[in-house]
Design a protein around this motif. Structure first.
Motif, mmCIF file in Angstrom:
data_model
loop_
_atom_site.group_PDB
_atom_site.id
_atom_site.type_symbol
_atom_site.label_atom_id
_atom_site.label_comp_id
_atom_site.label_asym_id
_atom_site.label_seq_id
_atom_site.Cartn_x
_atom_site.Cartn_y
_atom_site.Cartn_z
ATOM 1 N N MET A 594 10.634 -40.699 -144.699
ATOM 2 C CA MET A 594 11.380 -42.128 -144.699
ATOM 3 C C MET A 594 12.302 -42.195 -145.976
ATOM 4 N N ASN A 595 11.805 -41.904 -147.337
ATOM 5 C CA ASN A 595 12.317 -42.140 -148.216
ATOM 6 C C ASN A 595 13.482 -41.294 -148.572
ATOM 7 N N GLN A 618 19.752 -42.584 -137.135
ATOM 8 C CA GLN A 618 18.971 -42.211 -136.088
ATOM 9 C C GLN A 618 17.731 -41.433 -135.990
ATOM 10 N N SER A 619 17.573 -40.490 -136.975
ATOM 11 C CA SER A 619 16.255 -40.034 -137.426
ATOM 12 C C SER A 619 15.348 -40.844 -137.652
ATOM 13 N N GLU A 624 10.481 -44.031 -136.603
ATOM 14 C CA GLU A 624 9.603 -45.329 -136.373
ATOM 15 C C GLU A 624 10.470 -46.165 -135.448
ATOM 16 N N PRO A 625 10.103 -45.785 -134.108
ATOM 17 C CA PRO A 625 10.669 -46.515 -133.065
ATOM 18 C C PRO A 625 10.539 -47.910 -132.829
ATOM 19 N N LYS A 629 15.448 -52.177 -137.321
ATOM 20 C CA LYS A 629 16.247 -52.350 -138.469
ATOM 21 C C LYS A 629 17.031 -51.104 -138.414
ATOM 22 N N TRP A 630 16.717 -49.880 -138.108
ATOM 23 C CA TRP A 630 17.254 -48.395 -138.245
ATOM 24 C C TRP A 630 18.388 -48.634 -137.047
ATOM 25 N N LYS A 631 17.987 -49.116 -135.957
ATOM 26 C CA LYS A 631 18.949 -49.196 -134.850
ATOM 27 C C LYS A 631 20.100 -50.069 -135.151
ATOM 28 N N LEU A 632 19.596 -51.241 -135.855
ATOM 29 C CA LEU A 632 20.896 -52.298 -136.164
ATOM 30 C C LEU A 632 21.892 -51.428 -137.281
#
Length: 799
Positions: A594-595, A618-619, A624-625, A629-632
């Motif tokens: 993730m880093n 997206q990865s 981390e589904p 924040k990742w989808k945002l």
């Protein structure tokens, strides 16, 4: 009166008064007068001399009838004869005999230098000098027509000694040339046996075929009554076939040796027979050959077990080196030391053979070990049988059968101290792996008590102390283990780790430097060296060690962790291009870090390459589904690219999955305004959620780690005339405290404990005063400022 008249005392008749000096002089004259005949005496011829001058032929006056010449040695009578007579010249035969003696002396000196003093080079020089003088001797005999007295044995001895010395100095070609001259000369007695020496030279050179040829030619020229030599030559032929991996021919030679004279079988040959049958896969022959190996008779071997037990009892607390020193102090003779050496070599060969064939002589491994142990106990080797039993327990350890291994090792608690110490060391290690530190400490104490100089037992003890939060005590034990065995790698490595744990990075660096000088290419040690230098702030040295870890022949060029560390170091050095390269390489080998994913995504955002950043976010969303924040971030990338329909669809999907997410509602309202679509229902939902948040904030005490507390602090800071830190200046410690830094745009490496929804840190949540916190480079029409507001805060931490 004249002056002479003043000194005229003839008219004086009286004597002067006596003084003490005159009295002594008178007494001395009286004593001297009692001695008959002196130098001042009257009868010089008849008086006996006072000293030994007369016996030496010396007198002050010569006798009557002689002249006054001094001749104590009476040499005047032989004045007509010569003073010295010349030594007669040696005859040619005598000269030749003197040269022969000199040659013999040189040969003896050469042999003494080679065997007793261990100086092969000086011995070769003496041998060459002897050969030179021997050739001079032959020429002199030829010149004096004395060839009938030519000493063939001397020439034979000189040549043989010269060949032996050349062989000792690894001058193989010169030695072979001289041996060839010897074996071709029919005058030399039994010269054919020296083909064995020629075969040995070819064997040393790895020319197995030529060695076998010489051995067979020597075997043809050795008489049948020399049984021992013939059997040794046959054994050498078998060794050569074994080196050629012709195991069938080697077995044939060995079996011929056993059939003719089994009493000449030695342990090396017996071990080679077992190796041949092991290579051929013959289980029955392996068993029979192992039994023959156990039945070999060697002087002193029958007392091996008793002597070892006595030494263990006498030197129970000493290491093997100290035991050897104590035995040397006692003054064992050379014969006893040689017997002990042979015993140790025999025991080593038996142990190696047992460990080799035990897993293959039966259909299963355990029955094979059982057969070996039983054979050793029946043939009088119970100690070696116990060691094989420990090897059996290690086999169970490799197969993760810890319970069976523990049962086997516990049987040694009541056996001899050395075996008990070995078993206790293994038991301590097993229990340590199982995290049963109480039992591990118990058996570590038992092993240390049995042998205080057992470095592995001391390492196990120190490991237990470290797990009991006693790092300083553990450090002392590690140092003691290093004192016992200076090359104990486990002790040195663990000492470095303990120093890192207690914060003594400089001492840890010394330990790892020493370990690096021993291991040379251990990637674990290089990693620790790089880590210590980075902790000490030596970024250049840390980069050097991590780079070496990637480029070394036995390094880790595909290790994503090492590549990520290099990327972090390059980022600290300000080289963003190299940091991007190493992050990209790390992502290629390990695409779930993730880093690394976060750094690459933010890097592309900073470069305004939003399309390239979308796959990384997206990865992260797939890994981390549960993190919205990742989808945002993906949706924000679409919006900045101008793909508003795709961004709206993604925002709507996020809202359906997370209807209570405030940030998603805010962005939905913003994008609907941009697209001139209705947003009333989103605004109503947002108002309702904000009221609920306000009620919860009023009812609960403020939490300094919540988003609202952070924003309030930011607003206060913005009112102060303090300057903002530079972009990317706070990335090193951003992940350490489990909270976001100023910009609020970075994801957490270790998620914080669950809190209420309105308190959760969200990377896309804009600050309450966006116009105040917005950087000068951000466009006024773009209200989604997560990509520009303190982007350095989302960079990966220094891990």
């Amino acid at each position: 009166m004249s002056n002479d008249a003043q000194y005229d005392f003839n008219h004086v008749s009286a004597q002067p008064p006596a003084s003490s000096y005159m009295k002594r002089t008178a007494a001395g004259q009286t004593r001297m007068s009692a001695v008959p005949g002196t130098r001042s005496g009257r009868n010089v011829e008849t008086a006996r001399p006072m000293t030994s001058n007369r016996a030496a032929g010396y007198t002050a006056a010569g006798k009557q009838g002689q002249g006054g010449a001094f001749d104590p040695m009476n040499q005047g009578a032989a004045a007509g004869q010569p003073v010295l007579q010349k030594k007669p010249e040696l005859s040619p035969e005598e000269k030749l005999r003197a040269m022969e003696k000199d040659i013999h002396r040189l040969i003896e000196e050469s042999a003494r230098l080679a065997k007793e003093e261990g100086k092969p080079r000086e011995a070769l020089e003496k041998a060459k000098e002897a050969g030179k003088k021997e050739r001079q001797l032959c020429r002199l005999r030829e010149q004096n027509n004395l060839l009938d007295a030519l000493n063939v044995d001397l020439t034979y001895t000189v040549c043989l000694n010269l060949a032996i010395q050349h062989d000792a100095n690894d001058n193989d070609n010169e030695a072979l040339a001289i041996y060839t001259q010897i074996v071709k000369n029919k005058q030399y007695p039994a010269s054919g046996r020296f083909r064995v020496n020629m075969g040995n030279i070819y064997f040393k050179q790895g020319k197995w075929t030529a060695a076998i040829k010489m051995y067979r030619m020597a075997l043809d020229q050795v008489s049948n009554d020399m049984i021992a030599m013939r059997l040794k030559i046959t054994r050498n032929i078998g060794h050569a076939f074994f080196k050629m991996h012709q195991f069938t021919d080697a077995v044939e030679s060995y079996e011929n040796l056993l059939a003719n004279a089994e009493q000449f079988l030695d342990f090396v040959t017996g071990f080679n027979i077992i190796l041949c049958y092991y290579a051929l896969g013959n289980q029955d022959k392996m068993k029979s050959s192992f039994l023959k190996l156990l039945n070999i008779e060697q002087p002193g071997l029958e007392d091996f077990e008793e002597e070892e037990d006595e030494e263990d009892m006498a030197h129970g607390g000493l290491s093997s080196t100290q035991t050897k020193e104590s035995k040397l102090i006692k003054g064992d003779d050379a014969l006893r030391e040689d017997v002990k050496r042979r015993q140790r070599e025999a025991a080593k060969l038996i142990m190696n053979a047992a460990n080799l064939i035990a897993p293959v002589i039966e259909k299963a491994v355990v029955p094979g070990y059982d057969w070996i142990i039983e054979a050793l106990n029946q043939n009088g080797f119970p100690r070696i049988g116990s060691e094989v039993e420990i090897a059996k327990s290690c086999h169970h350890l490799k197969n993760k059968e810890f319970d069976v291994a523990i049962q086997i090792l516990k049987r040694f608690e009541k056996k001899e101290p050395s075996l008990m110490a070995c078993a206790a060391t293994n038991l301590s290690f097993i229990y340590f792996l199982e995290a049963d530190y109480t039992q591990a400490d118990k058996y570590a104490d038992l092993a240390v008590k049995s042998d205080r100089y057992n470095a592995r037992a001391l390492v196990n003890k120190a490991n237990c102390l470290f797990m009991q939060d006693e790092p300083e005590h553990a450090k002392e034990i590690y140092l003691e283990a290093i004192g016992v065995s200076a090359d104990c790698l486990e002790a040195i490595y663990n000492l470095g780790l303990v120093n890192v744990q207690v914060g003594k990075h400089q001492e840890a660096l010394l330990a790892f430097d020493k370990l690096q000088s021993i291991t040379k290419d251990s990637w674990e040690v290089m990693w620790q060296l790089g880590d210590c230098h980075e902790r000490l702030g030596n970024i250049a040295k840390a980069h050097e060690w991590f780079s070496l870890l990637v480029t070394a022949p036995k390094g880790r060029p595909t290790d994503p962790g090492v590549l990520a560390r290099l990327a972090n170091l390059q980022n600290q050095a300000g080289d963003e291009t190299q940091a991007f390269h190493y992050h990209l390489e790390s992502y290629r080998y390990w695409p779930v870090d993730m880093n690394v994913i976060t750094w690459l995504g933010i890097y592309y955002v900073k470069q305004e390459m939003y399309e390239a950043a979308i796959p990384y976010f997206q990865s992260a969303a797939q890994i981390e589904p549960g993190e919205v924040k990742w989808k945002l971030m993906v949706a924000s990338c679409y919006r900045r690219m101008g793909a508003l329909p795709a961004a709206l669809k993604l925002y709507e999907d996020i809202h359906r999955a997370n209807p209570t997410d405030v940030e998603c509602l805010r962005y939905l309202i913003t994008i609907c305004k941009d697209m001139n679509q209705k947003y009333d229902h989103y605004a109503a939902s947002l108002s309702r959620l904000e009221r609920l948040q306000a009620q919860d904030i009023q009812s609960a005490p403020p939490n300094p780690n919540t988003r609202h507390a952070i924003d309030e602090e930011d607003e206060e800071d913005m009112r102060k005339p303090a300057s903002r830190p530079a972009m990317g200046s706070t990335f090193a410690g951003a992940f350490g405290n489990g909270r976001l830094s100023r910009g609020g745009d970075e994801p957490e490496q270790n998620s914080a404990p669950p809190v209420k929804l309105f308190e959760a840190d969200d990377p896309l949540l804009p600050p309450k005063a966006p116009k105040k916190r917005m950087m000068a480079t951000v466009k006024a029409s773009d209200d989604d400022d997560w990509g520009d507001d303190d982007l350095g805060d989302v960079l990966p931490p220094d891990f």
